[in-house]
Design an enzyme around this catalytic site. Structure first.
Site, PDB file in Angstrom:
ATOM      1  N   LYS A   1      52.915  85.667 118.719  1.00  0.00           N
ATOM      2  CA  LYS A   1      53.014  87.018 119.064  1.00  0.00           C
ATOM      3  C   LYS A   1      53.039  86.942 120.664  1.00  0.00           C
ATOM      4  CE  LYS A   1      50.391  90.252 117.290  1.00  0.00           C
ATOM      5  NZ  LYS A   1      49.376  90.793 116.767  1.00  0.00           N
TER       6      LYS A   1
ATOM      7  N   ARG B   1      37.113  93.932 126.179  1.00  0.00           N
ATOM      8  CA  ARG B   1      36.877  95.453 126.510  1.00  0.00           C
ATOM      9  C   ARG B   1      35.376  95.380 127.443  1.00  0.00           C
ATOM     10  NH1 ARG B   1      38.876  97.968 122.102  1.00  0.00           N
ATOM     11  NH2 ARG B   1      39.509  96.673 120.457  1.00  0.00           N
TER      12      ARG B   1
ATOM     13  N   THR C   1      56.193  97.166 116.820  1.00  0.00           N
ATOM     14  CA  THR C   1      55.369  98.008 117.541  1.00  0.00           C
ATOM     15  C   THR C   1      55.961  99.763 117.923  1.00  0.00           C
ATOM     16  OG1 THR C   1      54.309  96.385 118.790  1.00  0.00           O
ATOM     17  CG2 THR C   1      53.613  98.576 119.570  1.00  0.00           C
TER      18      THR C   1
ATOM     19  N   ARG D   1      52.347  92.751 105.655  1.00  0.00           N
ATOM     20  CA  ARG D   1      51.507  92.178 106.919  1.00  0.00           C
ATOM     21  C   ARG D   1      50.009  92.841 106.578  1.00  0.00           C
ATOM     22  NH1 ARG D   1      50.221  95.397 111.979  1.00  0.00           N
ATOM     23  NH2 ARG D   1      49.165  93.952 113.357  1.00  0.00           N
TER      24      ARG D   1
END
Length: 477
Positions: free
Chosen positions: A217, A76, A275, A35
Protein backbone atom coordinates in the site's frame (compact mmCIF):
# COMPACT_ATOMS: atom_id res chain seq x y z
CA UNK A 1 -20.34 -15.72 -15.60
CA UNK A 2 -18.67 -13.19 -17.81
CA UNK A 3 -17.82 -9.58 -16.92
CA UNK A 4 -18.23 -7.26 -19.89
CA UNK A 5 -15.34 -5.07 -18.80
CA UNK A 6 -11.58 -5.31 -18.27
CA UNK A 7 -10.85 -3.35 -15.06
CA UNK A 8 -11.76 -5.19 -11.86
CA UNK A 9 -13.71 -4.21 -8.75
CA UNK A 10 -12.50 -4.71 -5.18
CA UNK A 11 -15.13 -4.23 -2.46
CA UNK A 12 -14.54 -4.00 1.28
CA UNK A 13 -16.71 -6.23 3.47
CA UNK A 14 -18.24 -4.81 6.64
CA UNK A 15 -21.49 -4.66 8.61
CA UNK A 16 -23.42 -3.60 5.51
CA UNK A 17 -22.21 -6.53 3.42
CA UNK A 18 -21.04 -9.46 5.54
CA UNK A 19 -23.96 -11.88 5.18
CA UNK A 20 -23.92 -14.68 2.59
CA UNK A 21 -26.96 -13.15 0.87
CA UNK A 22 -25.39 -9.71 0.62
CA UNK A 23 -22.03 -11.09 -0.52
CA UNK A 24 -23.79 -12.94 -3.32
CA UNK A 25 -25.65 -9.79 -4.34
CA UNK A 26 -22.37 -7.85 -4.42
CA UNK A 27 -20.67 -10.56 -6.50
CA UNK A 28 -23.53 -10.64 -9.00
CA UNK A 29 -23.41 -6.84 -9.18
CA UNK A 30 -19.74 -6.97 -10.18
CA UNK A 31 -17.30 -7.63 -7.32
CA UNK A 32 -14.20 -9.56 -8.40
CA UNK A 33 -12.23 -9.50 -5.13
CA UNK A 34 -13.50 -9.02 -1.58
CA UNK A 35 -11.37 -7.04 0.86
CA UNK A 36 -11.25 -8.03 4.54
CA UNK A 37 -10.21 -4.95 6.52
CA UNK A 38 -8.39 -6.20 9.63
CA UNK A 39 -8.54 -2.74 11.19
CA UNK A 40 -12.08 -3.77 12.13
CA UNK A 41 -13.85 -6.96 13.09
CA UNK A 42 -12.79 -10.11 14.91
CA UNK A 43 -11.09 -13.19 13.53
CA UNK A 44 -14.40 -15.00 13.82
CA UNK A 45 -16.10 -12.29 11.74
CA UNK A 46 -13.51 -12.58 8.98
CA UNK A 47 -13.58 -16.39 9.04
CA UNK A 48 -17.34 -16.36 8.44
CA UNK A 49 -16.94 -14.02 5.46
CA UNK A 50 -14.13 -16.15 4.06
CA UNK A 51 -16.27 -19.29 4.33
CA UNK A 52 -19.24 -17.54 2.71
CA UNK A 53 -17.11 -16.36 -0.23
CA UNK A 54 -15.68 -19.84 -0.77
CA UNK A 55 -19.22 -21.27 -0.67
CA UNK A 56 -20.25 -18.66 -3.23
CA UNK A 57 -17.39 -19.82 -5.45
CA UNK A 58 -18.75 -23.35 -5.36
CA UNK A 59 -22.27 -22.14 -6.11
CA UNK A 60 -21.34 -19.93 -9.06
CA UNK A 61 -18.41 -21.93 -10.42
CA UNK A 62 -16.28 -18.78 -10.58
CA UNK A 63 -13.02 -18.05 -8.72
CA UNK A 64 -13.31 -15.10 -6.35
CA UNK A 65 -10.36 -13.29 -4.80
CA UNK A 66 -10.03 -12.46 -1.10
CA UNK A 67 -7.67 -9.68 -0.02
CA UNK A 68 -6.59 -9.37 3.61
CA UNK A 69 -5.73 -5.75 4.47
CA UNK A 70 -3.51 -5.49 7.56
CA UNK A 71 -4.00 -2.52 9.87
CA UNK A 72 -0.35 -1.53 10.29
CA UNK A 73 1.00 0.85 12.95
CA UNK A 74 -1.36 3.58 14.09
CA UNK A 75 0.33 6.72 15.33
CA UNK A 76 -2.01 8.65 17.60
CA UNK A 77 -1.94 11.20 20.36
CA UNK A 78 -3.07 10.03 23.80
CA UNK A 79 -5.98 11.27 25.86
CA UNK A 80 -6.61 14.92 26.67
CA UNK A 81 -8.07 16.57 29.75
CA UNK A 82 -11.76 16.92 29.00
CA UNK A 83 -11.32 14.83 25.86
CA UNK A 84 -10.75 17.85 23.60
CA UNK A 85 -8.38 20.73 23.02
CA UNK A 86 -8.77 23.82 20.82
CA UNK A 87 -5.52 24.95 19.24
CA UNK A 88 -5.15 28.40 17.71
CA UNK A 89 -2.75 29.29 14.93
CA UNK A 90 0.44 30.63 16.47
CA UNK A 91 0.12 28.72 19.74
CA UNK A 92 3.20 27.00 21.17
CA UNK A 93 2.38 23.44 22.29
CA UNK A 94 4.34 20.54 23.69
CA UNK A 95 4.12 16.80 23.02
CA UNK A 96 5.43 14.46 25.73
CA UNK A 97 6.41 10.80 25.62
CA UNK A 98 5.07 10.05 29.07
CA UNK A 99 1.76 10.96 30.64
CA UNK A 100 -1.85 9.80 30.48
CA UNK A 101 -3.86 13.03 30.13
CA UNK A 102 -2.59 16.41 29.11
CA UNK A 103 -3.29 19.88 27.84
CA UNK A 104 -1.50 22.13 25.36
CA UNK A 105 1.66 21.95 27.48
CA UNK A 106 1.70 18.15 27.69
CA UNK A 107 -0.09 16.37 24.84
CA UNK A 108 0.68 12.65 25.18
CA UNK A 109 2.44 11.18 22.12
CA UNK A 110 3.50 7.66 23.21
CA UNK A 111 5.69 6.89 20.20
CA UNK A 112 9.43 7.06 21.00
CA UNK A 113 10.31 6.51 17.34
CA UNK A 114 8.86 9.95 16.54
CA UNK A 115 11.08 11.65 19.12
CA UNK A 116 14.08 9.88 17.59
CA UNK A 117 13.24 10.87 14.01
CA UNK A 118 11.82 14.41 13.92
CA UNK A 119 13.89 17.56 13.65
CA UNK A 120 13.12 21.27 13.94
CA UNK A 121 11.28 22.57 10.89
CA UNK A 122 9.40 19.33 10.18
CA UNK A 123 5.61 19.21 10.35
CA UNK A 124 3.22 16.96 12.23
CA UNK A 125 -0.32 16.60 10.90
CA UNK A 126 -3.11 15.78 13.35
CA UNK A 127 -6.54 14.40 12.45
CA UNK A 128 -5.85 13.83 8.73
CA UNK A 129 -4.10 17.18 8.43
CA UNK A 130 -6.93 19.30 9.82
CA UNK A 131 -4.42 20.63 12.38
CA UNK A 132 -0.80 21.26 11.41
CA UNK A 133 2.11 22.00 13.71
CA UNK A 134 5.79 22.69 13.01
CA UNK A 135 8.53 21.33 15.27
CA UNK A 136 10.48 24.06 17.06
CA UNK A 137 12.62 21.86 19.29
CA UNK A 138 12.94 18.24 20.36
CA UNK A 139 14.66 16.12 22.98
CA UNK A 140 14.20 12.60 24.29
CA UNK A 141 11.18 13.51 26.40
CA UNK A 142 9.38 16.36 24.63
CA UNK A 143 8.68 18.04 21.30
CA UNK A 144 7.92 21.76 21.23
CA UNK A 145 5.90 22.86 18.22
CA UNK A 146 4.15 25.90 16.80
CA UNK A 147 0.61 25.59 15.50
CA UNK A 148 0.57 26.44 11.79
CA UNK A 149 -3.09 25.59 11.14
CA UNK A 150 -5.28 25.59 14.23
CA UNK A 151 -8.43 23.74 15.11
CA UNK A 152 -9.89 21.30 17.62
CA UNK A 153 -8.24 17.98 18.42
CA UNK A 154 -9.62 15.17 20.56
CA UNK A 155 -8.52 11.92 22.17
CA UNK A 156 -6.64 9.36 20.07
CA UNK A 157 -6.54 11.40 16.86
CA UNK A 158 -4.07 10.18 14.26
CA UNK A 159 -0.72 11.81 13.56
CA UNK A 160 1.05 11.89 10.18
CA UNK A 161 4.66 12.89 9.61
CA UNK A 162 5.20 13.73 5.93
CA UNK A 163 8.77 13.35 4.80
CA UNK A 164 9.87 11.58 7.98
CA UNK A 165 10.97 7.94 7.87
CA UNK A 166 10.27 6.26 11.20
CA UNK A 167 12.26 3.33 12.57
CA UNK A 168 9.04 1.38 12.76
CA UNK A 169 8.13 -2.00 11.29
CA UNK A 170 4.92 -2.01 9.23
CA UNK A 171 3.98 -5.21 11.05
CA UNK A 172 2.76 -4.79 14.62
CA UNK A 173 2.20 -7.75 16.91
CA UNK A 174 -1.49 -7.54 16.00
CA UNK A 175 -0.59 -7.62 12.31
CA UNK A 176 1.56 -10.70 12.79
CA UNK A 177 -1.27 -12.52 14.53
CA UNK A 178 -3.73 -11.37 11.87
CA UNK A 179 -1.38 -12.40 9.06
CA UNK A 180 -0.89 -15.89 10.50
CA UNK A 181 -4.66 -16.23 10.81
CA UNK A 182 -5.32 -14.97 7.27
CA UNK A 183 -2.74 -17.29 5.73
CA UNK A 184 -4.22 -20.23 7.64
CA UNK A 185 -7.65 -19.31 6.27
CA UNK A 186 -6.25 -19.16 2.77
CA UNK A 187 -6.51 -15.52 1.68
CA UNK A 188 -5.30 -14.82 -1.85
CA UNK A 189 -3.71 -11.42 -1.31
CA UNK A 190 -2.25 -9.57 1.67
CA UNK A 191 -2.14 -5.76 1.65
CA UNK A 192 0.68 -4.29 3.73
CA UNK A 193 0.09 -0.87 5.32
CA UNK A 194 2.69 1.74 6.33
CA UNK A 195 5.27 0.77 3.72
CA UNK A 196 8.20 3.19 3.88
CA UNK A 197 11.14 1.30 2.34
CA UNK A 198 11.83 -1.87 0.33
CA UNK A 199 12.97 -3.63 3.50
CA UNK A 200 9.43 -3.31 4.87
CA UNK A 201 8.15 -5.34 1.93
CA UNK A 202 10.93 -7.90 2.34
CA UNK A 203 9.97 -8.45 5.97
CA UNK A 204 6.35 -9.21 5.06
CA UNK A 205 7.37 -11.30 2.07
CA UNK A 206 9.46 -13.53 4.30
CA UNK A 207 6.50 -14.17 6.60
CA UNK A 208 4.06 -14.83 3.75
CA UNK A 209 6.51 -17.24 2.09
CA UNK A 210 4.58 -17.48 -1.18
CA UNK A 211 1.28 -18.47 0.42
CA UNK A 212 -0.46 -15.32 -0.89
CA UNK A 213 0.29 -12.41 -3.17
CA UNK A 214 1.71 -9.31 -1.44
CA UNK A 215 0.22 -5.88 -2.15
CA UNK A 216 2.27 -2.87 -1.03
CA UNK A 217 0.00 0.00 0.00
CA UNK A 218 1.55 3.27 -1.12
CA UNK A 219 0.43 5.79 1.48
CA UNK A 220 3.74 7.32 2.61
CA UNK A 221 5.79 9.82 0.55
CA UNK A 222 8.94 7.98 1.60
CA UNK A 223 7.70 4.92 -0.32
CA UNK A 224 7.61 6.99 -3.51
CA UNK A 225 11.35 7.60 -3.17
CA UNK A 226 11.96 3.83 -3.45
CA UNK A 227 9.00 2.93 -5.63
CA UNK A 228 10.82 0.96 -8.33
CA UNK A 229 12.37 -1.37 -5.74
CA UNK A 230 9.11 -1.69 -3.81
CA UNK A 231 7.21 -2.63 -6.97
CA UNK A 232 9.92 -5.12 -7.91
CA UNK A 233 9.72 -6.89 -4.54
CA UNK A 234 5.94 -6.78 -4.10
CA UNK A 235 3.39 -8.69 -6.18
CA UNK A 236 1.19 -5.62 -6.65
CA UNK A 237 0.47 -2.11 -5.41
CA UNK A 238 -2.46 -0.25 -3.91
CA UNK A 239 -2.59 3.52 -4.44
CA UNK A 240 -3.95 4.33 -0.96
CA UNK A 241 -4.96 7.90 -1.68
CA UNK A 242 -6.42 8.58 1.77
CA UNK A 243 -3.19 8.69 3.78
CA UNK A 244 -1.13 9.59 0.72
CA UNK A 245 -3.35 12.61 0.18
CA UNK A 246 -2.77 13.73 3.77
CA UNK A 247 1.02 13.60 3.55
CA UNK A 248 1.27 14.92 -0.03
CA UNK A 249 -0.22 18.17 -1.31
CA UNK A 250 -3.62 17.25 -2.82
CA UNK A 251 -2.59 18.65 -6.18
CA UNK A 252 0.26 16.12 -6.37
CA UNK A 253 -1.88 13.00 -5.85
CA UNK A 254 -3.40 12.69 -9.38
CA UNK A 255 0.02 12.79 -11.02
CA UNK A 256 1.44 10.31 -8.54
CA UNK A 257 -1.50 8.01 -9.26
CA UNK A 258 -0.69 8.03 -12.97
CA UNK A 259 3.00 7.39 -12.27
CA UNK A 260 2.19 4.41 -10.04
CA UNK A 261 -0.23 2.87 -12.53
CA UNK A 262 2.30 3.21 -15.33
CA UNK A 263 5.16 1.82 -13.21
CA UNK A 264 3.11 -1.23 -12.20
CA UNK A 265 2.03 -1.83 -15.77
CA UNK A 266 5.65 -1.69 -16.89
CA UNK A 267 6.60 -4.18 -14.15
CA UNK A 268 3.65 -6.50 -14.97
CA UNK A 269 2.20 -6.08 -11.47
CA UNK A 270 -1.48 -5.37 -10.70
CA UNK A 271 -2.34 -1.94 -9.30
CA UNK A 272 -5.46 -1.00 -7.32
CA UNK A 273 -6.65 2.60 -7.09
CA UNK A 274 -8.40 3.08 -3.75
CA UNK A 275 -10.09 5.48 -1.31
CA UNK A 276 -13.15 7.71 -1.59
CA UNK A 277 -13.95 6.69 -5.14
CA UNK A 278 -17.74 6.82 -4.65
CA UNK A 279 -17.70 8.25 -1.13
CA UNK A 280 -21.05 10.02 -1.33
CA UNK A 281 -22.73 6.65 -1.91
CA UNK A 282 -22.13 5.83 1.76
CA UNK A 283 -25.35 7.75 2.33
CA UNK A 284 -26.78 8.49 -1.11
CA UNK A 285 -28.04 6.18 -3.88
CA UNK A 286 -25.92 7.85 -6.56
CA UNK A 287 -22.44 9.40 -6.72
CA UNK A 288 -21.40 12.92 -7.54
CA UNK A 289 -20.31 13.65 -11.09
CA UNK A 290 -16.80 14.28 -9.76
CA UNK A 291 -16.70 10.80 -8.21
CA UNK A 292 -17.83 9.18 -11.45
CA UNK A 293 -15.05 11.07 -13.23
CA UNK A 294 -12.56 9.91 -10.60
CA UNK A 295 -13.37 6.24 -11.26
CA UNK A 296 -13.23 6.84 -15.01
CA UNK A 297 -9.84 8.54 -14.70
CA UNK A 298 -8.38 5.45 -12.99
CA UNK A 299 -9.79 3.31 -15.79
CA UNK A 300 -8.37 5.61 -18.48
CA UNK A 301 -5.02 5.46 -16.65
CA UNK A 302 -5.08 1.67 -17.12
CA UNK A 303 -5.50 0.59 -13.48
CA UNK A 304 -6.10 -3.12 -12.96
CA UNK A 305 -8.73 -2.53 -10.28
CA UNK A 306 -10.68 0.17 -8.46
CA UNK A 307 -11.78 -0.24 -4.86
CA UNK A 308 -14.77 0.55 -2.67
CA UNK A 309 -14.18 1.06 1.05
CA UNK A 310 -16.89 2.47 3.33
CA UNK A 311 -19.30 2.47 0.37
CA UNK A 312 -19.60 -1.32 0.50
CA UNK A 313 -18.52 -1.94 4.11
CA UNK A 314 -20.77 0.43 6.04
CA UNK A 315 -22.83 2.40 3.53
CA UNK A 316 -26.57 2.35 3.00
CA UNK A 317 -26.24 1.36 -0.67
CA UNK A 318 -23.45 -1.26 -1.02
CA UNK A 319 -24.98 -3.17 -3.96
CA UNK A 320 -25.88 0.05 -5.76
CA UNK A 321 -22.30 1.30 -5.28
CA UNK A 322 -20.88 -1.83 -6.91
CA UNK A 323 -23.42 -1.64 -9.74
CA UNK A 324 -22.55 2.00 -10.31
CA UNK A 325 -18.82 1.27 -10.38
CA UNK A 326 -19.44 -1.56 -12.85
CA UNK A 327 -21.44 0.77 -15.10
CA UNK A 328 -18.82 3.51 -14.97
CA UNK A 329 -16.05 1.07 -15.91
CA UNK A 330 -18.02 -0.42 -18.80
CA UNK A 331 -19.07 2.94 -20.19
CA UNK A 332 -15.51 4.27 -19.91
CA UNK A 333 -14.02 1.26 -21.68
CA UNK A 334 -16.58 1.62 -24.46
CA UNK A 335 -15.79 5.29 -25.02
CA UNK A 336 -14.19 6.12 -28.37
CA UNK A 337 -11.15 7.73 -26.65
CA UNK A 338 -10.44 4.83 -24.30
CA UNK A 339 -8.22 2.78 -26.61
CA UNK A 340 -6.10 5.72 -27.67
CA UNK A 341 -5.60 6.94 -24.09
CA UNK A 342 -4.64 3.49 -22.79
CA UNK A 343 -2.25 2.92 -25.67
CA UNK A 344 -0.68 6.34 -25.18
CA UNK A 345 0.50 5.26 -21.74
CA UNK A 346 1.69 1.84 -22.88
CA UNK A 347 5.15 1.02 -21.48
CA UNK A 348 7.95 -0.44 -23.56
CA UNK A 349 8.10 -4.24 -23.58
CA UNK A 350 11.16 -5.83 -22.03
CA UNK A 351 13.62 -7.34 -24.49
CA UNK A 352 13.02 -11.02 -23.74
CA UNK A 353 11.18 -13.86 -25.53
CA UNK A 354 8.39 -14.28 -22.92
CA UNK A 355 7.50 -10.57 -22.97
CA UNK A 356 7.79 -10.37 -26.76
CA UNK A 357 5.56 -13.41 -27.32
CA UNK A 358 2.91 -12.08 -24.92
CA UNK A 359 2.96 -8.67 -26.61
CA UNK A 360 2.76 -10.30 -30.04
CA UNK A 361 -0.25 -12.34 -28.92
CA UNK A 362 -2.10 -9.20 -27.86
CA UNK A 363 -1.21 -7.37 -31.06
CA UNK A 364 -2.13 -10.34 -33.26
CA UNK A 365 -5.45 -10.90 -31.47
CA UNK A 366 -6.42 -7.29 -32.09
CA UNK A 367 -5.26 -7.42 -35.72
CA UNK A 368 -7.23 -10.54 -36.66
CA UNK A 369 -10.21 -9.54 -34.50
CA UNK A 370 -9.93 -12.74 -32.48
CA UNK A 371 -12.80 -13.55 -30.15
CA UNK A 372 -10.40 -14.14 -27.26
CA UNK A 373 -6.86 -14.86 -26.14
CA UNK A 374 -6.49 -18.11 -24.19
CA UNK A 375 -3.42 -17.90 -21.95
CA UNK A 376 -2.30 -21.16 -20.37
CA UNK A 377 -0.56 -20.16 -17.17
CA UNK A 378 0.77 -21.96 -14.11
CA UNK A 379 1.64 -18.83 -12.11
CA UNK A 380 -0.50 -16.14 -13.76
CA UNK A 381 2.51 -14.48 -15.38
CA UNK A 382 1.57 -15.27 -18.99
CA UNK A 383 -1.87 -13.69 -18.56
CA UNK A 384 -0.35 -10.69 -16.79
CA UNK A 385 2.16 -10.13 -19.60
CA UNK A 386 -0.62 -10.16 -22.17
CA UNK A 387 -2.77 -7.85 -20.03
CA UNK A 388 0.06 -5.30 -19.92
CA UNK A 389 -0.68 -4.55 -23.60
CA UNK A 390 -4.33 -3.87 -22.67
CA UNK A 391 -5.69 -5.65 -25.79
CA UNK A 392 -9.22 -5.03 -26.99
CA UNK A 393 -9.82 -8.78 -26.67
CA UNK A 394 -10.86 -10.82 -23.61
CA UNK A 395 -8.07 -12.79 -21.91
CA UNK A 396 -9.05 -16.27 -20.74
CA UNK A 397 -6.45 -17.32 -18.18
CA UNK A 398 -6.51 -21.11 -18.03
CA UNK A 399 -4.75 -22.64 -15.02
CA UNK A 400 -4.79 -25.85 -13.03
CA UNK A 401 -4.00 -24.05 -9.75
CA UNK A 402 -7.03 -22.84 -7.74
CA UNK A 403 -4.92 -20.30 -5.83
CA UNK A 404 -3.63 -18.79 -9.08
CA UNK A 405 -7.13 -18.65 -10.53
CA UNK A 406 -8.29 -16.61 -7.53
CA UNK A 407 -5.36 -14.20 -7.67
CA UNK A 408 -6.06 -13.60 -11.35
CA UNK A 409 -9.38 -12.04 -10.36
CA UNK A 410 -7.36 -8.88 -9.61
CA UNK A 411 -5.66 -8.63 -13.02
CA UNK A 412 -6.93 -6.39 -15.80
CA UNK A 413 -8.94 -8.26 -18.40
CA UNK A 414 -8.29 -11.75 -17.03
CA UNK A 415 -11.23 -14.18 -17.00
CA UNK A 416 -9.86 -17.06 -14.97
CA UNK A 417 -10.70 -20.66 -15.88
CA UNK A 418 -9.73 -23.62 -13.70
CA UNK A 419 -8.97 -26.90 -15.45
CA UNK A 420 -6.43 -29.70 -15.97
CA UNK A 421 -2.82 -29.04 -16.92
CA UNK A 422 -2.09 -29.31 -20.66
CA UNK A 423 0.75 -31.58 -21.76
CA UNK A 424 0.98 -31.26 -25.56
CA UNK A 425 0.38 -28.96 -28.53
CA UNK A 426 -2.71 -30.90 -29.47
CA UNK A 427 -4.11 -30.58 -25.96
CA UNK A 428 -3.38 -26.84 -26.03
CA UNK A 429 -5.31 -26.38 -29.29
CA UNK A 430 -8.24 -28.51 -28.18
CA UNK A 431 -8.40 -26.92 -24.75
CA UNK A 432 -8.21 -23.38 -26.14
CA UNK A 433 -11.20 -23.99 -28.39
CA UNK A 434 -13.08 -25.80 -25.65
CA UNK A 435 -12.52 -23.08 -23.03
CA UNK A 436 -13.42 -20.21 -25.37
CA UNK A 437 -16.66 -21.92 -26.39
CA UNK A 438 -17.64 -23.18 -22.93
CA UNK A 439 -17.13 -19.76 -21.32
CA UNK A 440 -19.25 -18.06 -23.99
CA UNK A 441 -16.46 -16.05 -25.62
CA UNK A 442 -16.35 -17.73 -29.03
CA UNK A 443 -18.15 -20.09 -31.37
CA UNK A 444 -17.30 -21.63 -34.74
CA UNK A 445 -15.78 -20.27 -36.94
CA UNK A 446 -14.32 -17.62 -34.56
CA UNK A 447 -10.58 -17.31 -34.11
CA UNK A 448 -8.83 -17.44 -30.75
CA UNK A 449 -5.14 -16.91 -29.99
CA UNK A 450 -3.62 -19.54 -27.70
CA UNK A 451 -0.48 -18.70 -25.71
CA UNK A 452 1.55 -21.05 -23.53
CA UNK A 453 5.02 -21.83 -22.28
CA UNK A 454 6.97 -24.90 -23.22
CA UNK A 455 7.77 -27.09 -21.35
CA UNK A 456 4.13 -26.98 -20.29
CA UNK A 457 3.50 -26.30 -16.61
CA UNK A 458 6.75 -24.42 -16.00
CA UNK A 459 6.20 -20.86 -14.71
CA UNK A 460 7.56 -17.91 -16.69
CA UNK A 461 8.23 -19.66 -20.01
CA UNK A 462 5.82 -17.84 -22.34
CA UNK A 463 7.24 -18.88 -25.71
CA UNK A 464 4.53 -20.35 -27.95
CA UNK A 465 1.64 -18.77 -29.84
CA UNK A 466 -1.03 -20.45 -31.98
CA UNK A 467 -4.09 -19.27 -33.86
CA UNK A 468 -7.05 -21.60 -33.43
CA UNK A 469 -10.18 -21.52 -35.56
CA UNK A 470 -13.03 -23.10 -33.68
CA UNK A 471 -14.18 -26.20 -35.48
CA UNK A 472 -10.85 -26.65 -37.33
CA UNK A 473 -7.27 -27.67 -36.67
CA UNK A 474 -4.85 -24.95 -35.55
CA UNK A 475 -2.34 -23.21 -37.78
CA UNK A 476 1.05 -22.29 -36.39
CA UNK A 477 2.06 -18.67 -36.32
Amino acid sequence: MRRHRHAKIVATVGPASNTPERLKALFLAGVDTFRLNFSHGSHDDHAKVHAAVRALEQETGRPIGILQDLQGPKIRIGTLRGGKLDLATGDRIRFVREGREGGADAIPLPHPEIFAAVAPGQELLIDDGRVRVRVAGVDDAAIDADVVVGGPISDRKGVNLPGTVLALSPLTEKDRRDLAFGLELGVDWVALSFVQTPSDVMEARGLIAGRAGLIAKIEKPSALEHIEDIIRIADGVMVARGDLGVELPPEDVPGRQKELVRACRRAVKPVIVATQMLESMVGAPSPTRAEASDVATAVYDGADAVMLSAESAAGRYPVEAVSMMDRIIRRTEQHRLYRSLVRASEPEVEDSPPHAVAAAAATLADAIEAAAIVAFTSSGTTAARIARKRPNVPILAATSDAAVSRRLSLYWGAHSVLGPEIESYEAMVDRAAEVAAAEGFAQAPDLVVAVAGIPFGRAGTTNNLRVVELGRKASGV
